[in-house]
Design an enzyme around this catalytic site. Sequence first.
Site, PDB file in Angstrom:
ATOM      1  N   HIS A   1      10.099  28.901  12.346  1.00  0.00           N
ATOM      2  CA  HIS A   1       9.397  29.741  13.314  1.00  0.00           C
ATOM      3  C   HIS A   1       8.554  28.912  14.261  1.00  0.00           C
ATOM      4  O   HIS A   1       7.633  29.439  14.899  1.00  0.00           O
ATOM      5  CB  HIS A   1       8.542  30.776  12.578  1.00  0.00           C
ATOM      6  CG  HIS A   1       9.401  31.751  11.824  1.00  0.00           C
ATOM      7  ND1 HIS A   1       9.878  32.906  12.395  1.00  0.00           N
ATOM      8  CD2 HIS A   1       9.930  31.686  10.580  1.00  0.00           C
ATOM      9  CE1 HIS A   1      10.638  33.536  11.507  1.00  0.00           C
ATOM     10  NE2 HIS A   1      10.687  32.810  10.399  1.00  0.00           N
TER      11      HIS A   1
ATOM     12  N   LYS B   1      -7.694  -1.976  14.580  1.00  0.00           N
ATOM     13  CA  LYS B   1      -8.856  -2.170  13.689  1.00  0.00           C
ATOM     14  C   LYS B   1      -9.844  -3.142  14.328  1.00  0.00           C
ATOM     15  O   LYS B   1     -11.051  -2.906  14.342  1.00  0.00           O
ATOM     16  CB  LYS B   1      -8.406  -2.774  12.352  1.00  0.00           C
ATOM     17  CG  LYS B   1      -7.616  -1.868  11.451  1.00  0.00           C
ATOM     18  CD  LYS B   1      -7.396  -2.577  10.111  1.00  0.00           C
ATOM     19  CE  LYS B   1      -6.329  -1.914   9.282  1.00  0.00           C
ATOM     20  NZ  LYS B   1      -5.978  -2.693   8.099  1.00  0.00           N
TER      21      LYS B   1
ATOM     22  N   GLU C   1       5.685   2.800   8.842  1.00  0.00           N
ATOM     23  CA  GLU C   1       4.923   1.553   8.708  1.00  0.00           C
ATOM     24  C   GLU C   1       5.860   0.436   8.222  1.00  0.00           C
ATOM     25  O   GLU C   1       5.657  -0.727   8.538  1.00  0.00           O
ATOM     26  CB  GLU C   1       3.741   1.739   7.734  1.00  0.00           C
ATOM     27  CG  GLU C   1       2.674   0.664   7.883  1.00  0.00           C
ATOM     28  CD  GLU C   1       1.365   1.001   7.179  1.00  0.00           C
ATOM     29  OE1 GLU C   1       0.446   1.532   7.827  1.00  0.00           O
ATOM     30  OE2 GLU C   1       1.254   0.732   5.976  1.00  0.00           O
TER      31      GLU C   1
ATOM     32  N   GLY D   1       0.813  -1.218   0.000  1.00  0.00           N
ATOM     33  CA  GLY D   1       0.000   0.000   0.000  1.00  0.00           C
ATOM     34  C   GLY D   1       0.842   1.262   0.000  1.00  0.00           C
ATOM     35  O   GLY D   1       0.610   2.198  -0.776  1.00  0.00           O
TER      36      GLY D   1
END
Length: 550
Positions: free
Chosen positions: A390, A514, A359, A273
């Site tokens: 900054h 999940k 991952e 993926g």
Amino acid sequence: MNADGRKRLNRTPEWTALAKHREDLGEVRLRELFAADPGRGSGHTLQVGDLYVDHSKHLVTDETLRLLRELAAATDVFGLRDAMFRGEKINTTENRAVLHTALRAPRDAVVEVDGENVVPAVHAVLDKMAGFAERVRSGAWTGHTGKRIKNVVNIGIGGSDLGPAMAYEVLRAYTDRELTVRFVSNVDGADLHEATRDLDPAETLFIVASKTFTTIETITNATSAREWLLTELKAGQDAVARHFVALSTNSEKVSEFGIDPDNMFEFWDWVGGRYSYDSAIGLSLMIAIGPDRFREMLDGFRIVDEHFRTAPAEANVPLLLGLLGVWYGNFFDAQSHAVLPYSHYLSKFTAYLQQLDMESNGKSVDRDGEPVDWQTGPVVWGTPGTNGQHAYYQLIHQGTKLIPADFIGFARPVDELSDELKAQHDLLMANFFAQTQALAFGKTPEEVRAEGVPEELVPHKTFKGNHPTTTILARELTPSVLGQLIALYEHKVFVQGAIWNIDSFDQWGVELGKVLARRVEPALTEGAEVPGLDASTKALVSTYRELRGR
Ligand code: F6P
């Protein structure tokens, strides 16, 4: 010893030699390294494709680099690399080949998986994508009511979102400005709401991007988008075919969702993926920039693939970047790595790299399932440079942590800017060079005193320097350069995973959350009893229900 006879990494002579070398170097100072070698600034540089890579501002000597290369040789990084390019199943926990490099192989290349050449299929999908992209761009592909498509909404998450979303931003100057392209990933309904609230559904194409086509966030958003479209258009299911296409490996689930299999753009389980945006997952990008620019991007990937595959260790840029990361993580105990682009177009670049790196290499057992007792992947973070200056650069300059950083910049602004805005580019890059200089060389107490600073403020105004950075500089930000940059980081991550002896291509660590979410959801919606729920989650669920008015 591991099953394959490989010694535990931190007991190899090469590792021990590096540990000893680190001790011998002690408080190595960049100021001293540069003073000792006036040619260091131009000598410690490498070129890959259009990328000029300056690694002079690292806490390394030639001996360090030699010892690091010996570690790479001892851990057979190039052997694993060759196995990857050959299509061997180096993702052992999923028993899969790892062949994102085949996604940009030339038409006549042969790359076999299980005895089958995958290159023709790769090009067949690229051609199908190109045909579709051209039809959308030209107006030949119309929506259900016959209106031209003006909006493209990619629905996906993780690798099915971050890549195209990042690349769309990077290559904005190359996009068709008549098209509105948006990316929806979050299961928070606000994401889809904001992405669609001002769009005409009759002019909107949804691209549902999901390798598995089972990811709950994506399927939930896609279902809501379908509902929105059909309700707004007051149309039946047949409208779906003109407004939904899918990017997936799972044709069965795609058909179940109601998307015409002819409108599915395929990829394969040997594409991870997070390594997939140059596959069908890049369709939204291809529609935005056109097939020719997309192919230029693939050419860029290929330049670095070829370099990684063939360049000798001393000149191999992904190898070098990987080794430098190992040096700081494993021998200086650095915990994080900053990627700081000096290009507004790269605003999502580091977020993309977070998934690619974290991952892939956020693992704590080795390929044999043995716990590792060495650090693996760093925390990767960063935002475009001047904004960071900054915000958090203070900590990099004067905090207590060692944060190696990559600075990425371009010599030329994009053509599209007005002359006035182009003129700002030198100021942008002056900041870039000033920062890497300040990080490396700092400011000594003597230098501070020489400016007449009162003694009590001297420690506050002193910069100890010695913060290592890599500079990556290219002439301009083109599709090819983007491809080169991404392939560079893909292979850097590969090198580190190979050395640490971890599987960089699985992601079991995202599964538990999940599963638990699926278990907890009925408790939130219906107040259902979840067996075995811990006391903290139980209390949180009941407070949530109360606040939610349930
Ligand atoms: O976050 C886990 C993960 O599996 C990623 O690796 C992947 O990119 C993402 O979910 C999306 O998966 P899919 O493309 O199957 O919807």
